[in-house]
Design a protein around this motif. Structure first.
Motif, PDB file in Angstrom:
ATOM      1  N   PRO A 195       9.729   6.586  -3.904  1.00 45.81           N
ATOM      2  CA  PRO A 195      10.731   5.800  -3.167  1.00 45.81           C
ATOM      3  C   PRO A 195      10.751   4.326  -3.531  1.00 45.81           C
ATOM      4  N   THR A 196       9.625   3.801  -4.013  1.00 48.42           N
ATOM      5  CA  THR A 196       9.519   2.375  -4.290  1.00 48.42           C
ATOM      6  C   THR A 196       9.440   2.064  -5.783  1.00 48.42           C
ATOM      7  N   GLN A 197       9.584   3.100  -6.611  1.00 50.98           N
ATOM      8  CA  GLN A 197       9.509   2.926  -8.069  1.00 50.98           C
ATOM      9  C   GLN A 197       8.210   2.207  -8.452  1.00 50.98           C
ATOM     10  N   ALA A 198       7.113   2.797  -8.015  1.00 42.15           N
ATOM     11  CA  ALA A 198       5.797   2.190  -8.226  1.00 42.15           C
ATOM     12  C   ALA A 198       5.201   2.484  -9.598  1.00 42.15           C
ATOM     13  N   PHE A 199       5.898   3.271 -10.409  1.00 39.13           N
ATOM     14  CA  PHE A 199       5.380   3.608 -11.736  1.00 39.13           C
ATOM     15  C   PHE A 199       6.162   2.845 -12.804  1.00 39.13           C
ATOM     16  N   PRO A 200       5.588   1.774 -13.363  1.00 44.50           N
ATOM     17  CA  PRO A 200       6.292   1.016 -14.410  1.00 44.50           C
ATOM     18  C   PRO A 200       6.555   1.865 -15.652  1.00 44.50           C
ATOM     19  N   ALA A 201       5.683   2.849 -15.876  1.00 40.57           N
ATOM     20  CA  ALA A 201       5.803   3.761 -17.011  1.00 40.57           C
ATOM     21  C   ALA A 201       4.956   4.984 -16.695  1.00 40.57           C
ATOM     22  N   PRO A 202       5.175   6.101 -17.388  1.00 36.24           N
ATOM     23  CA  PRO A 202       4.312   7.264 -17.162  1.00 36.24           C
ATOM     24  C   PRO A 202       2.840   6.895 -17.341  1.00 36.24           C
ATOM     25  N   PHE A 203       2.004   7.416 -16.451  1.00 32.12           N
ATOM     26  CA  PHE A 203       0.557   7.197 -16.479  1.00 32.12           C
ATOM     27  C   PHE A 203       0.161   5.778 -16.072  1.00 32.12           C
ATOM     28  N   GLN A 204       1.094   5.025 -15.494  1.00 35.37           N
ATOM     29  CA  GLN A 204       0.794   3.674 -15.023  1.00 35.37           C
ATOM     30  C   GLN A 204       1.275   3.516 -13.585  1.00 35.37           C
ATOM     31  N   LEU A 205       0.470   2.838 -12.777  1.00 39.16           N
ATOM     32  CA  LEU A 205       0.815   2.607 -11.368  1.00 39.16           C
ATOM     33  C   LEU A 205       0.700   1.127 -11.044  1.00 39.16           C
ATOM     34  N   ASP A 206       1.696   0.598 -10.359  1.00 40.80           N
ATOM     35  CA  ASP A 206       1.612  -0.748  -9.804  1.00 40.80           C
ATOM     36  C   ASP A 206       1.366  -0.584  -8.307  1.00 40.80           C
ATOM     37  N   ALA A 207       0.115  -0.774  -7.901  1.00 44.31           N
ATOM     38  CA  ALA A 207      -0.259  -0.523  -6.506  1.00 44.31           C
ATOM     39  C   ALA A 207       0.557  -1.361  -5.536  1.00 44.31           C
ATOM     40  N   ARG A 208       1.012  -2.507  -5.973  1.00 43.34           N
ATOM     41  CA  ARG A 208       1.743  -3.413  -5.085  1.00 43.34           C
ATOM     42  C   ARG A 208       3.060  -2.806  -4.588  1.00 43.34           C
ATOM     43  N   ARG A 209       3.521  -1.750  -5.248  1.00 46.29           N
ATOM     44  CA  ARG A 209       4.747  -1.087  -4.821  1.00 46.29           C
ATOM     45  C   ARG A 209       4.483   0.327  -4.290  1.00 46.29           C
ATOM     46  N   CYS A 210       3.231   0.748  -4.333  1.00 49.67           N
ATOM     47  CA  CYS A 210       2.881   2.109  -3.905  1.00 49.67           C
ATOM     48  C   CYS A 210       2.783   2.171  -2.377  1.00 49.67           C
ATOM     49  N   ILE A 211       3.422   3.154  -1.775  1.00 48.89           N
ATOM     50  CA  ILE A 211       3.432   3.261  -0.314  1.00 48.89           C
ATOM     51  C   ILE A 211       2.032   3.523   0.239  1.00 48.89           C
ATOM     52  N   SER A 212       1.227   4.257  -0.495  1.00 48.68           N
ATOM     53  CA  SER A 212      -0.148   4.468  -0.027  1.00 48.68           C
ATOM     54  C   SER A 212      -0.875   3.131   0.066  1.00 48.68           C
ATOM     55  N   TYR A 213      -0.723   2.299  -0.937  1.00 49.15           N
ATOM     56  CA  TYR A 213      -1.347   0.975  -0.900  1.00 49.15           C
ATOM     57  C   TYR A 213      -0.751   0.126   0.217  1.00 49.15           C
ATOM     58  N   LEU A 214       0.555   0.107   0.324  1.00 44.34           N
ATOM     59  CA  LEU A 214       1.218  -0.763   1.292  1.00 44.34           C
ATOM     60  C   LEU A 214       0.861  -0.415   2.728  1.00 44.34           C
ATOM     61  N   THR A 215       0.707   0.864   3.023  1.00 41.35           N
ATOM     62  CA  THR A 215       0.437   1.283   4.401  1.00 41.35           C
ATOM     63  C   THR A 215      -1.049   1.323   4.738  1.00 41.35           C
ATOM     64  N   ILE A 216      -1.911   1.282   3.718  1.00 37.88           N
ATOM     65  CA  ILE A 216      -3.348   1.417   3.976  1.00 37.88           C
ATOM     66  C   ILE A 216      -4.130   0.163   3.573  1.00 37.88           C
ATOM     67  N   GLU A 217      -3.934  -0.311   2.362  1.00 39.81           N
ATOM     68  CA  GLU A 217      -4.747  -1.403   1.836  1.00 39.81           C
ATOM     69  C   GLU A 217      -4.154  -2.794   2.073  1.00 39.81           C
ATOM     70  N   HIS A 218      -2.836  -2.869   2.169  1.00 39.09           N
ATOM     71  CA  HIS A 218      -2.169  -4.168   2.233  1.00 39.09           C
ATOM     72  C   HIS A 218      -2.300  -4.791   3.625  1.00 39.09           C
ATOM     73  N   HIS A 219      -2.803  -6.009   3.669  1.00 37.40           N
ATOM     74  CA  HIS A 219      -2.909  -6.762   4.924  1.00 37.40           C
ATOM     75  C   HIS A 219      -1.662  -7.623   5.101  1.00 37.40           C
ATOM     76  N   GLY A 220      -1.282  -7.837   6.344  1.00 35.80           N
ATOM     77  CA  GLY A 220      -0.164  -8.719   6.627  1.00 35.80           C
ATOM     78  C   GLY A 220       1.179  -8.033   6.456  1.00 35.80           C
TER      79      GLY A 220
END
Length: 342
Positions: A195-220
């Motif tokens: 939903p957030t297009q968190a994969f800049p390319a296959p086999f790559q993840l930008d955690a800053r756009r990943c919903i798992s990161y945003l709802t669990i690790e991200h503060h504020g």
């Protein structure tokens, strides 16, 4: 010894057991360094703090000669994507719908480790489950458990991708298995559904756009451009896992503590928003959700309320506009504003 190890691992409840060397992932350090240099780890500063150990398992414990990698399925019994259409309810990642897997897997690893020492009294072991600076997924691929797919998660032809990983480092010299290779082919289902297009390319993840990161690790507060894309996902996200075609070979979860609690399959957002700290702790005792705390969790719930399109939930959000936590109050005001425009 190795055949006995595999058999004992199955007795302990693991679906798969493979072995690799601590120095079997020489590419990991470079990939991690690039990930960190691009800032894709977001607020997860702990990834950079132990990058030397994380990038080189042999440096974590120089005496180790073998790494035993184990897989334990937590395959859901229901469609984890169905709740996304119930906009007045929250979507919780499958792995968090019951007991904290860290505790369950670690106890299994310790039992298997004790058995190993009984067979070889001079051996030493260390067990790890996701909380130490160990890159389990590259080690899992090196051991032949599976391969890191385009969504960066480990998957296997005989397990799909619904499984936890555990590692036992040991001073024993155990014959390693052959690494697994990529079997994703031309499939891009996991990339396309994000939903957030968190994969800049296959086999790559930008955690800053990943919903798992945003709802669990991200503060504020979460960036406003991403809040609407969270939908009703209030803890984690299973989209990229759920659409993987290899899941047709997934094994059922044998551990009852991984079966979803009825009250966490599709909880009502209105009830979750009303949780104070004590009620939150009581509801999520023994759950991995507990570690993010009431404030971050209610923040997520309010974003989901704002995305619900349900005007009846506006009053629920309005009650929290003056919450003692600034981020919760901000999320409440955002939700009220969103629903006021519906």
């Amino acid at each position: 010894m190795k055949d006995q190890l595999i058999a004992q691992a199955q007795v302990e409840g693991f679906a798969k057991c493979r072995v690799t060397r601590p120095d079997a992932v020489p590419q990991a350090a470079g990939r991690l360094a690039a990930f960190l240099a691009d800032g894709r780890h977001g607020q997860m500063g702990w990834m950079a703090e132990r990058a030397d150990w994380r990038g080189d398992p042999a440096a974590l414990w120089p005496q180790a000669r073998s790494v035993i990698m184990l897989a334990e399925p937590y395959t859901p019994e229901h469609d984890p994507l169905a709740v996304l259409d119930q906009r007045d309810r929250g979507a919780i990642s499958v792995y968090a719908q019951n007991r904290d897997y860290h505790d369950v897997v670690k106890k299994r690893l310790k039992r298997l480790g004790r058995w190993l020492i009984e067979q070889a009294p001079d051996a030493q072991i260390k067990v790890f489950v996701d909380t130490a600076p160990v890159m389990e997924k590259p080690l899992g691929q090196a051991a032949g458990l599976g391969w890191q797919g385009k969504h960066t998660n480990l998957l296997a032809r005989d397990l799909g991708n619904w499984f936890f990983l555990g590692a036992i480092f040991t001073t024993l010299d155990i014959e390693p298995d052959q690494p697994e290779h990529d079997h994703c082919g031309s499939c891009t289902a996991c990339l396309d559904i994000c939903p957030t297009q968190a994969f800049p390319a296959p086999f790559q993840l930008d955690a800053r756009r990943c919903i798992s990161y945003l709802t669990i690790e991200h503060h504020g507060p979460v960036a406003e451009e991403l809040r609407a894309r969270l939908g009703n996902r209030i803890y984690g996200c299973d989209d990229c896992l759920a659409v993987c075609p290899w899941n047709k070979f997934a094994q059922s979860a044998r551990e009852a503590r991984y079966h979803a609690r009825d009250d966490l399959k599709a909880p009502e957002l209105a009830q979750l928003a009303a949780l104070d700290d004590a009620a939150f702790r009581a509801m999520f005792a023994g759950s991995p959700i507990k570690r993010i705390g009431r404030n971050r969790f209610v923040r997520n719930v309010l974003y989901a309320i704002g995305n619900s399109g349900n005007a009846a939930l506006r009053v629920v959000a309005a009650r929290l506009q003056d919450d003692a936590d600034a981020t919760v109050a901000d999320a409440a005001r955002w939700a009220v504003g969103r629903l006021g425009q519906e």
